[in-house]
Motif scaffolding. Structure first.
Motif, PDB file in Angstrom:
ATOM      1  N   LYS A 215      50.013  27.220  40.016  1.00  0.00           N
ATOM      2  CA  LYS A 215      49.124  27.418  41.163  1.00  0.00           C
ATOM      3  C   LYS A 215      49.496  28.697  41.905  1.00  0.00           C
ATOM      4  O   LYS A 215      48.628  29.484  42.321  1.00  0.00           O
ATOM      5  CB  LYS A 215      49.205  26.212  42.101  1.00  0.00           C
ATOM      6  CG  LYS A 215      48.232  26.251  43.272  1.00  0.00           C
ATOM      7  CD  LYS A 215      48.329  24.971  44.085  1.00  0.00           C
ATOM      8  CE  LYS A 215      47.332  24.984  45.244  1.00  0.00           C
ATOM      9  NZ  LYS A 215      47.413  23.716  46.028  1.00  0.00           N
ATOM     10  N   HIS A 216      50.801  28.927  42.045  1.00  0.00           N
ATOM     11  CA  HIS A 216      51.272  30.131  42.724  1.00  0.00           C
ATOM     12  C   HIS A 216      50.905  31.383  41.933  1.00  0.00           C
ATOM     13  O   HIS A 216      50.463  32.391  42.520  1.00  0.00           O
ATOM     14  CB  HIS A 216      52.780  30.055  42.918  1.00  0.00           C
ATOM     15  CG  HIS A 216      53.387  31.325  43.428  1.00  0.00           C
ATOM     16  ND1 HIS A 216      53.196  31.796  44.712  1.00  0.00           N
ATOM     17  CD2 HIS A 216      54.177  32.258  42.804  1.00  0.00           C
ATOM     18  CE1 HIS A 216      53.833  32.939  44.867  1.00  0.00           C
ATOM     19  NE2 HIS A 216      54.435  33.238  43.726  1.00  0.00           N
ATOM     20  N   LYS A 217      51.075  31.352  40.604  1.00  0.00           N
ATOM     21  CA  LYS A 217      50.748  32.527  39.787  1.00  0.00           C
ATOM     22  C   LYS A 217      49.273  32.900  39.938  1.00  0.00           C
ATOM     23  O   LYS A 217      48.929  34.085  40.053  1.00  0.00           O
ATOM     24  CB  LYS A 217      51.066  32.259  38.320  1.00  0.00           C
ATOM     25  CG  LYS A 217      52.525  31.977  38.011  1.00  0.00           C
ATOM     26  CD  LYS A 217      53.430  33.165  38.276  1.00  0.00           C
ATOM     27  CE  LYS A 217      54.873  32.830  37.926  1.00  0.00           C
ATOM     28  NZ  LYS A 217      55.811  33.957  38.217  1.00  0.00           N
ATOM     29  N   LEU A 218      48.404  31.917  39.941  1.00  0.00           N
ATOM     30  CA  LEU A 218      46.982  32.208  40.100  1.00  0.00           C
ATOM     31  C   LEU A 218      46.685  32.734  41.497  1.00  0.00           C
ATOM     32  O   LEU A 218      45.805  33.592  41.675  1.00  0.00           O
ATOM     33  CB  LEU A 218      46.149  30.965  39.798  1.00  0.00           C
ATOM     34  CG  LEU A 218      46.170  30.505  38.339  1.00  0.00           C
ATOM     35  CD1 LEU A 218      45.326  29.242  38.173  1.00  0.00           C
ATOM     36  CD2 LEU A 218      45.674  31.602  37.395  1.00  0.00           C
ATOM     37  N   ALA A 219      47.422  32.260  42.492  1.00  0.00           N
ATOM     38  CA  ALA A 219      47.246  32.788  43.846  1.00  0.00           C
ATOM     39  C   ALA A 219      47.678  34.248  43.911  1.00  0.00           C
ATOM     40  O   ALA A 219      47.039  35.073  44.593  1.00  0.00           O
ATOM     41  CB  ALA A 219      48.039  31.942  44.844  1.00  0.00           C
ATOM     42  N   VAL A 220      48.753  34.588  43.205  1.00  0.00           N
ATOM     43  CA  VAL A 220      49.199  35.988  43.143  1.00  0.00           C
ATOM     44  C   VAL A 220      48.136  36.845  42.478  1.00  0.00           C
ATOM     45  O   VAL A 220      47.830  37.956  42.940  1.00  0.00           O
ATOM     46  CB  VAL A 220      50.546  36.090  42.396  1.00  0.00           C
ATOM     47  CG1 VAL A 220      50.899  37.554  42.122  1.00  0.00           C
ATOM     48  CG2 VAL A 220      51.658  35.421  43.187  1.00  0.00           C
ATOM     49  N   LEU A 221      47.576  36.349  41.388  1.00  0.00           N
ATOM     50  CA  LEU A 221      46.504  37.091  40.721  1.00  0.00           C
ATOM     51  C   LEU A 221      45.319  37.290  41.649  1.00  0.00           C
ATOM     52  O   LEU A 221      44.739  38.387  41.703  1.00  0.00           O
ATOM     53  CB  LEU A 221      46.068  36.350  39.455  1.00  0.00           C
ATOM     54  CG  LEU A 221      44.877  36.959  38.705  1.00  0.00           C
ATOM     55  CD1 LEU A 221      45.165  38.386  38.265  1.00  0.00           C
ATOM     56  CD2 LEU A 221      44.504  36.087  37.509  1.00  0.00           C
ATOM     57  N   ARG A 222      44.959  36.270  42.386  1.00  0.00           N
ATOM     58  CA  ARG A 222      43.843  36.392  43.335  1.00  0.00           C
ATOM     59  C   ARG A 222      44.132  37.483  44.361  1.00  0.00           C
ATOM     60  O   ARG A 222      43.258  38.282  44.715  1.00  0.00           O
ATOM     61  CB  ARG A 222      43.593  35.050  44.028  1.00  0.00           C
ATOM     62  CG  ARG A 222      42.385  35.043  44.944  1.00  0.00           C
ATOM     63  CD  ARG A 222      42.258  33.730  45.675  1.00  0.00           C
ATOM     64  NE  ARG A 222      41.934  32.626  44.809  1.00  0.00           N
ATOM     65  CZ  ARG A 222      40.696  32.283  44.456  1.00  0.00           C
ATOM     66  NH1 ARG A 222      39.657  33.005  44.902  1.00  0.00           N
ATOM     67  NH2 ARG A 222      40.490  31.232  43.684  1.00  0.00           N
ATOM     68  N   ASP A 223      45.375  37.538  44.831  1.00  0.00           N
ATOM     69  CA  ASP A 223      45.753  38.548  45.820  1.00  0.00           C
ATOM     70  C   ASP A 223      45.681  39.955  45.217  1.00  0.00           C
ATOM     71  O   ASP A 223      45.185  40.889  45.855  1.00  0.00           O
ATOM     72  CB  ASP A 223      47.174  38.264  46.328  1.00  0.00           C
ATOM     73  CG  ASP A 223      47.593  39.217  47.424  1.00  0.00           C
ATOM     74  OD1 ASP A 223      46.899  39.291  48.458  1.00  0.00           O
ATOM     75  OD2 ASP A 223      48.621  39.904  47.249  1.00  0.00           O
ATOM     76  N   HIS A 224      46.140  40.105  43.974  1.00  0.00           N
ATOM     77  CA  HIS A 224      46.044  41.410  43.314  1.00  0.00           C
ATOM     78  C   HIS A 224      44.580  41.825  43.142  1.00  0.00           C
ATOM     79  O   HIS A 224      44.247  43.008  43.303  1.00  0.00           O
ATOM     80  CB  HIS A 224      46.740  41.371  41.952  1.00  0.00           C
ATOM     81  CG  HIS A 224      48.228  41.474  42.017  1.00  0.00           C
ATOM     82  ND1 HIS A 224      48.882  42.503  42.680  1.00  0.00           N
ATOM     83  CD2 HIS A 224      49.208  40.684  41.482  1.00  0.00           C
ATOM     84  CE1 HIS A 224      50.190  42.348  42.549  1.00  0.00           C
ATOM     85  NE2 HIS A 224      50.413  41.254  41.839  1.00  0.00           N
ATOM     86  N   CYS A 225      43.734  40.877  42.796  1.00  0.00           N
ATOM     87  CA  CYS A 225      42.308  41.189  42.659  1.00  0.00           C
ATOM     88  C   CYS A 225      41.738  41.686  43.976  1.00  0.00           C
ATOM     89  O   CYS A 225      40.960  42.665  44.001  1.00  0.00           O
ATOM     90  CB  CYS A 225      41.545  39.963  42.176  1.00  0.00           C
ATOM     91  SG  CYS A 225      41.789  39.553  40.435  1.00  0.00           S
ATOM     92  N   ALA A 226      42.109  41.040  45.052  1.00  0.00           N
ATOM     93  CA  ALA A 226      41.614  41.463  46.366  1.00  0.00           C
ATOM     94  C   ALA A 226      42.061  42.888  46.684  1.00  0.00           C
ATOM     95  O   ALA A 226      41.278  43.704  47.190  1.00  0.00           O
ATOM     96  CB  ALA A 226      42.107  40.490  47.436  1.00  0.00           C
TER      97      ALA A 226
END
Length: 305
Positions: A215-226
């Motif tokens: 869940k954390h890894k996907l949240a990090v990816l979401r932040d990088h996308c932003a």
């Protein structure tokens, strides 16, 4: 949820002379059953989690070209090519050739590389980690340039291409999809957000904090996308894991219900695509058993969709 297979172990007991028959048969079963894609590792020695280095290991792109000739619709990729292993211009020509000859079914699966043992064994340069990531990013930049048809000279720190001509062009538009494998938060997932169409993480739900970590890894990816100004929804979230299932529920270590529950938990986190391999070489019976529950897996709806 998309479902794909990885062939990572070629150590069938009837010897090297039968490897081609096994791979061809498995590819045809997967193709006819409707699996989304077929992947092979881009390793030259077998890796520790699957067996000793001396176990049989096929060169990845030769194996995929063989599979392309055995199949009609299943998509094809390496999980994943180590960027320092191959010069980017040659790698892009290789994947483009696979795309053309397969009728537009190639993926570029790529990462920074990690297996120093096979590199040392075969004399492949294996630079320090920071440089491996630099080479990965330059390769990704070259991929976008070559597949866009831009023949201007590429001048990077590690690679210099005077005329990145790529003819014939890939059949897929705007290009074959790019998958980046790895769970590193600072560089790998940032490169996914900047350059890729898909990420690939490991199914670690069996570990005590696996769900929290994923869940954390996907949240990090979401932040990088932003930060890149890119929609998180554009990235296909793939996950690689092991599978053991049988028709009668006795030959596998996981029942069909347990398997569907695990994939449902991954979907609830937002994963859209599972890529599976058994512990050991595939048997036709195991692949056919998995194919029988493929419709139930594909009916699982990932979070956010």
């Amino acid at each position: 949820m998309r479902t794909s297979i990885s062939i990572a172990d070629f150590s069938w007991p009837d010897g090297p002379e039968r490897i081609g028959s096994h791979v061809g048969r498995l590819a045809r079963i997967a193709d006819q059953a409707g699996f989304h894609s077929l992947w092979v590792m881009d390793h030259f020695f077998q890796i520790g989690m699957n067996g000793p280095p001396e176990d049989p290991m096929l060169e990845g792109y030769t194996a995929l070209a063989f599979v392309a000739g055995q199949t009609e619709r299943i998509r094809l990729g390496t999980l994943v090519t180590g960027a320092p292993y191959r010069h980017p211009g040659v790698l892009l020509k290789t994947v483009t050739s696979l795309d053309v000859l397969s009728g537009g079914r190639a993926w570029l699966g790529i990462g920074a590389a990690w297996n120093a043992v096979e590199s040392a064994g075969l004399g492949i340069p294996f630079p320090p980690m920071a440089e491996r990531f630099e080479r990965l990013e330059e390769t990704l930049r070259i991929a976008h340039q070559m597949w866009a048809g831009d023949r201007s000279a590429f001048e990077g720190t590690h690679y210099h291409l005077g005329d990145p001509l790529n003819s014939p062009t890939a059949l897929q538009h705007p290009r074959p999809p790019i998958l980046i494998g790895g769970m590193g938060e600072t560089k790998t997932l940032r490169f996914v957000a900047k350059y890729a169409d898909a990420c690939n993480l490991f199914d670690i739900l069996h570990t005590p904090d696996g769900e929290t970590v994923l869940k954390h890894k996907l949240a990090v990816l979401r932040d990088h996308c932003a930060k890149q100004g890119r929609s998180y929804d554009e990235i296909e979230k793939t996950v690689t894991g092991s599978v053991s299932v049988s028709r009668d529920g006795k030959g596998g270590t996981e029942s069909r219900e347990q398997l569907l529950d695990r994939f449902g938990r991954l979907a609830a986190l937002g994963f859209e695509h599972v890529i599976v391999a058994p512990s050991g070489p595939w048997s036709e019976e195991m692949l056919e058993a998995l194919g029988e529950i493929l419709p139930a897996i594909e009916a699982i709806v990932p979070a956010g969709r």
